[in-house]
Scaffold this motif. Sequence first.
Motif: not given
Ligand code: FAD
Length: 487
Positions: A303, A403, A257-259, A296, A363, A245, A299-300, A398-399, A395, A264-265, A261
């Motif tokens: 959140r 967000n 990344t895990s995709k 990783w 996404w 990761y 990142e949780l 969207g959370d 999104l 989870l939401n 989100s």
């Molecule tokens: C401007 C902006 C808007 C965003 N809007 C959202 C949104 O509406 N909903 C959302 O779930 N995330 C949001 N994010 C955070 C992040 O971009 C996404 O969670 C992430 O891209 C989801 O992809 P993934 O599941 O592959 O994440 P991975 O990289 O696999 O991460 C695992 C999980 O960790 C959490 N996570 C990871 N990065 C972040 C972060 N920076 N902040 C909070 N949680 C995080 C998510 O739940 C994610 O699914 C936003 C970030 C930015 C910069």
Amino acid sequence: MSDRFEHARGLVWFRTDLRIHDNTALHRAVQACHSVAGVFIACPETWQGHDEGDNLVAFRLACLRELQDALGDRNIPLYFLELKRFDQVPEAMAQIAQKLEVGAVFANAEYPVNEQERDQAVRAALKEVDIPIEFSTDRTLVSPGAVKTNSGDAYKVFTPFKRAFIEQCGGTDFSPLPAPRKRETEEWPSWLQVKGEENLRQTIPDTVDGYSAVPMENGRLLGWQPGEKAALKRLKAFEEQVDAYEDERDFPAIDGTSKLSPYLNAGALSVRQCAHMALECNRGRWKGGSEGIDCWLGELIWREFYTHLIVAYPRICKHKPFKPETEAVPWSSDELAFRRWCKGKTGVPIVDAAMRQLEKTGWMHNRLRMVVASFLTKNLLIDWRWGERYFMNQLIDGDFASNNGGWQWAASTGTDAVPYFRVFNPYSQSKKFDRHGEFIRHYLPELKKLSDDEVHCPPPMEGYPPPICDVKETRKKAIEAFADLKK
Ligand SMILES: Cc1cc2nc3c(=O)[nH]c(=O)nc-3n(C[C@H](O)[C@H](O)[C@H](O)COP(=O)(O)OP(=O)(O)OC[C@H]3O[C@@H](n4cnc5c(N)ncnc54)[C@H](O)[C@@H]3O)c2cc1C
């Protein structure tokens, strides 16, 4: 009914927890009640007020249909009711609980201000009819507010929050709860009349008032397979990848990344299930294990952090910047520029490709969310709330908390945000994270023929606009605008 149950009948109020495994409220209900039913209440007018868009709602309803099947296999009926707004829920819930003759209602807590107010009103309405409601912590690993500074305050900065989270909660057992076993068949009505005209029924629609249905293709919605089964499959697949990761997560052309989100939401997957998987792979460690897994897990914790923030500082839920002084930033209201950004027509390829990814798939890769948010708020100096709103509307994941947190981070209006003088250069980001332009070419086929060099900053050409702004000049202006706030 055997003595081991507290109630003959119980009701689970599903919201953003659309799964049968590791669902605290559902687990509590099946432990406490001989017979259990579920209910989901759609409030499309409020959802629209929260800027939740077609993609998010369609995904939610699709997850709900799968949940209904899974519950049905266990003899737990799931009812659906469409109202308009949250303020109608308390009265409806009291009627439902009474008409279904349940002894208690179970739900998992939600944290944005309007959701909390709705839940308090529901608690009061149920109290009037002598039916208790129990809210559980489920959407986050620990209850928001549980991680505190030594003086008992909420953290405002991520790194100390993370350290304290690991110290204070790292030893918690996050083992997922089991799904309920099949229950004895019990008679529940197939429908009920609630609030005069509205019917509580056992069919789940494709869409609700004011929303457009998003067509499913081969069981997928914008490429996403909805539901808990798909979520668990994706989590399992990511387990094989999580070690890499840290190395792969910043490159949008790679599936690094895990995709998870969207799941989870919608609550088709719990954050405990994610943490548990990662901790199992990391021999129980939150840090000091595999770099990929440590990262990783971090990142949780982001959140968690953003959810903790909205509870500790509810003004964030009211369209306010965390740093009040940034209210005075002279935001531009250039609607044309905003529309070009939304549509991926700024003439800056990495920004445009990212915005088209959002439009096409609901996404966007995290690195690109930061790039486009920085571009909108710094180079175009457009109010972060416009971008926050557009994102929420598009999104599928969207959370509110994440967000808002992400937007306020990028706009330098948030707590622990990017410093205002560190403005992303979209061209450098593009060259660094999409070196060969694979991602750009995928979403901008009009640039397919350009060389690896040109694709980041195309020469004047037919079919692709020139850059909407000079990034160096606009960067300077943004820094000046923020610096002026200090004068
Ligand atoms: C401007 C902006 C808007 C965003 N809007 C959202 C949104 O509406 N909903 C959302 O779930 N995330 C949001 N994010 C955070 C992040 O971009 C996404 O969670 C992430 O891209 C989801 O992809 P993934 O599941 O592959 O994440 P991975 O990289 O696999 O991460 C695992 C999980 O960790 C959490 N996570 C990871 N990065 C972040 C972060 N920076 N902040 C909070 N949680 C995080 C998510 O739940 C994610 O699914 C936003 C970030 C930015 C910069």
